[in-house]
Write a protein that holds these residues in place. Structure first.
Motif, mmCIF file in Angstrom:
data_model
loop_
_atom_site.group_PDB
_atom_site.id
_atom_site.type_symbol
_atom_site.label_atom_id
_atom_site.label_comp_id
_atom_site.label_asym_id
_atom_site.label_seq_id
_atom_site.Cartn_x
_atom_site.Cartn_y
_atom_site.Cartn_z
ATOM 1 N N ILE A 83 43.458 51.953 47.253
ATOM 2 C CA ILE A 83 42.345 52.779 46.759
ATOM 3 C C ILE A 83 42.863 54.020 46.021
ATOM 4 O O ILE A 83 42.231 54.521 45.101
ATOM 5 C CB ILE A 83 41.381 53.149 47.922
ATOM 6 N N ASN A 84 44.053 54.488 46.390
ATOM 7 C CA ASN A 84 44.628 55.659 45.726
ATOM 8 C C ASN A 84 45.132 55.357 44.325
ATOM 9 O O ASN A 84 45.455 56.277 43.573
ATOM 10 C CB ASN A 84 45.736 56.271 46.578
ATOM 11 N N LYS A 85 45.174 54.109 43.926
ATOM 12 C CA LYS A 85 45.586 53.735 42.576
ATOM 13 C C LYS A 85 44.469 53.960 41.554
ATOM 14 O O LYS A 85 44.704 53.918 40.360
ATOM 15 C CB LYS A 85 46.019 52.264 42.546
ATOM 16 N N PHE A 86 43.263 54.208 42.039
ATOM 17 C CA PHE A 86 42.102 54.417 41.168
ATOM 18 C C PHE A 86 41.774 55.896 41.070
ATOM 19 O O PHE A 86 41.942 56.646 42.032
ATOM 20 C CB PHE A 86 40.886 53.662 41.715
ATOM 21 N N ASN A 87 41.275 56.317 39.902
ATOM 22 C CA ASN A 87 40.890 57.712 39.696
ATOM 23 C C ASN A 87 39.457 57.994 40.130
ATOM 24 O O ASN A 87 39.048 59.147 40.166
ATOM 25 C CB ASN A 87 41.049 58.095 38.217
ATOM 26 N N SER A 88 38.704 56.965 40.439
ATOM 27 C CA SER A 88 37.298 57.118 40.822
ATOM 28 C C SER A 88 37.168 57.776 42.198
ATOM 29 O O SER A 88 38.130 57.876 42.948
ATOM 30 C CB SER A 88 36.620 55.746 40.862
ATOM 31 N N GLU A 89 35.933 58.172 42.511
ATOM 32 C CA GLU A 89 35.616 58.745 43.815
ATOM 33 C C GLU A 89 35.073 57.651 44.721
ATOM 34 O O GLU A 89 34.256 56.830 44.300
ATOM 35 C CB GLU A 89 34.572 59.853 43.682
ATOM 36 N N PHE A 90 35.517 57.648 45.978
ATOM 37 C CA PHE A 90 35.096 56.663 46.962
ATOM 38 C C PHE A 90 34.784 57.352 48.274
ATOM 39 O O PHE A 90 35.523 58.248 48.688
ATOM 40 C CB PHE A 90 36.211 55.638 47.223
ATOM 41 N N ASP A 91 33.713 56.925 48.928
ATOM 42 C CA ASP A 91 33.369 57.418 50.264
ATOM 43 C C ASP A 91 33.268 56.236 51.216
ATOM 44 O O ASP A 91 32.794 55.164 50.834
ATOM 45 C CB ASP A 91 32.014 58.140 50.262
ATOM 46 N N LEU A 92 33.681 56.445 52.452
ATOM 47 C CA LEU A 92 33.461 55.477 53.514
ATOM 48 C C LEU A 92 32.378 56.030 54.414
ATOM 49 O O LEU A 92 32.409 57.206 54.787
ATOM 50 C CB LEU A 92 34.740 55.231 54.317
ATOM 51 N N LYS A 100 32.291 51.888 36.106
ATOM 52 C CA LYS A 100 33.192 51.184 35.193
ATOM 53 C C LYS A 100 34.367 50.530 35.912
ATOM 54 O O LYS A 100 34.942 49.575 35.413
ATOM 55 C CB LYS A 100 33.684 52.116 34.091
ATOM 56 N N ASP A 101 34.755 51.011 37.081
ATOM 57 C CA ASP A 101 35.897 50.467 37.821
ATOM 58 C C ASP A 101 35.507 49.426 38.865
ATOM 59 O O ASP A 101 36.371 48.892 39.542
ATOM 60 C CB ASP A 101 36.655 51.592 38.540
ATOM 61 N N VAL A 102 34.236 49.140 39.020
ATOM 62 C CA VAL A 102 33.763 48.298 40.119
ATOM 63 C C VAL A 102 34.457 46.940 40.155
ATOM 64 O O VAL A 102 34.920 46.499 41.215
ATOM 65 C CB VAL A 102 32.226 48.126 40.082
ATOM 66 N N ALA A 103 34.575 46.267 39.029
ATOM 67 C CA ALA A 103 35.175 44.923 39.012
ATOM 68 C C ALA A 103 36.632 44.954 39.467
ATOM 69 O O ALA A 103 37.051 44.129 40.285
ATOM 70 C CB ALA A 103 35.069 44.319 37.618
ATOM 71 N N SER A 104 37.408 45.902 38.976
ATOM 72 C CA SER A 104 38.820 45.970 39.372
ATOM 73 C C SER A 104 38.969 46.418 40.825
ATOM 74 O O SER A 104 39.863 45.943 41.529
ATOM 75 C CB SER A 104 39.609 46.866 38.430
ATOM 76 N N VAL A 105 38.091 47.291 41.284
ATOM 77 C CA VAL A 105 38.118 47.708 42.691
ATOM 78 C C VAL A 105 37.810 46.514 43.589
ATOM 79 O O VAL A 105 38.517 46.270 44.574
ATOM 80 C CB VAL A 105 37.116 48.860 42.956
ATOM 81 N N MET A 106 36.789 45.760 43.240
ATOM 82 C CA MET A 106 36.403 44.588 44.037
ATOM 83 C C MET A 106 37.551 43.573 44.088
ATOM 84 O O MET A 106 37.799 42.968 45.124
ATOM 85 C CB MET A 106 35.154 43.930 43.447
ATOM 86 N N GLU A 107 38.247 43.410 42.983
ATOM 87 C CA GLU A 107 39.368 42.464 42.935
ATOM 88 C C GLU A 107 40.505 42.917 43.855
ATOM 89 O O GLU A 107 41.038 42.124 44.634
ATOM 90 C CB GLU A 107 39.869 42.361 41.494
ATOM 91 N N LYS A 108 40.862 44.195 43.792
ATOM 92 C CA LYS A 108 41.965 44.722 44.608
ATOM 93 C C LYS A 108 41.611 44.753 46.101
ATOM 94 O O LYS A 108 42.479 44.604 46.949
ATOM 95 C CB LYS A 108 42.338 46.140 44.151
ATOM 96 N N LEU A 109 40.345 44.994 46.403
ATOM 97 C CA LEU A 109 39.931 45.150 47.805
ATOM 98 C C LEU A 109 39.376 43.859 48.407
ATOM 99 O O LEU A 109 38.862 43.882 49.521
ATOM 100 C CB LEU A 109 38.899 46.268 47.916
ATOM 101 N N ALA A 110 39.494 42.754 47.701
ATOM 102 C CA ALA A 110 38.962 41.473 48.186
ATOM 103 C C ALA A 110 39.381 41.117 49.614
ATOM 104 O O ALA A 110 38.549 40.632 50.388
ATOM 105 C CB ALA A 110 39.344 40.348 47.230
ATOM 106 N N PRO A 111 40.621 41.373 50.035
ATOM 107 C CA PRO A 111 41.004 41.020 51.419
ATOM 108 C C PRO A 111 40.244 41.803 52.502
ATOM 109 O O PRO A 111 40.216 41.389 53.654
ATOM 110 C CB PRO A 111 42.494 41.366 51.490
ATOM 111 N N TYR A 112 39.631 42.921 52.127
ATOM 112 C CA TYR A 112 38.951 43.777 53.113
ATOM 113 C C TYR A 112 37.429 43.610 53.096
ATOM 114 O O TYR A 112 36.750 44.118 53.977
ATOM 115 C CB TYR A 112 39.294 45.255 52.848
ATOM 116 N N ILE A 113 36.902 42.934 52.086
ATOM 117 C CA ILE A 113 35.455 42.823 51.917
ATOM 118 C C ILE A 113 34.866 41.834 52.917
ATOM 119 O O ILE A 113 35.378 40.742 53.101
ATOM 120 C CB ILE A 113 35.094 42.420 50.472
ATOM 121 N N VAL A 114 33.777 42.259 53.557
ATOM 122 C CA VAL A 114 33.041 41.421 54.500
ATOM 123 C C VAL A 114 31.865 40.809 53.760
ATOM 124 O O VAL A 114 31.091 41.527 53.116
ATOM 125 C CB VAL A 114 32.519 42.261 55.697
ATOM 126 N N GLN A 115 31.715 39.512 53.832
ATOM 127 C CA GLN A 115 30.631 38.821 53.115
ATOM 128 C C GLN A 115 29.329 38.905 53.877
ATOM 129 O O GLN A 115 29.215 38.915 55.005
ATOM 130 C CB GLN A 115 30.981 37.372 52.866
#
Length: 77
Positions: free
Chosen positions: A21-30, A62-77
């Motif tokens: 997640i630190n590879k992206f310049n966007s803002e993220f909240d958990l 604008k970063d959603v697609a690349s974020v989703m790709e990188k975080l795929a192992p953590y995503i709960v369906q």
């Protein structure tokens, strides 16, 4: 803003997630219950209950697609 559910139920997953997640310049909240923390903060993540799925808010559309790709192992369906 887009929200996705993540599973960060181990220390190793948290470390790898923060590195990705630190590879992206966007803002993220958990969000877990009523608590919201910066997703780039490893200490903040460990203050949450990581035994349950956590919501990730992506604040840059604008970063959603690349974020989703990188975080795929953590995503709960």
């Amino acid at each position: 803003m887009k929200t996705i559910k993540l599973s960060l139920d181990s220390i190793e997953k948290v470390k790898n997630f923060v590195n990705e997640i630190n590879k992206f310049n966007s803002e993220f909240d958990l969000v877990s219950g009523r608590y919201t923390i910066d997703a780039k903060s490893i200490m903040g993540i460990f203050s949450l209950d990581i035994s349950k799925p956590i919501d990730l808010n992506i604040h840059d559309d604008k970063d959603v697609a690349s974020v989703m790709e990188k975080l795929a192992p953590y995503i709960v369906q």
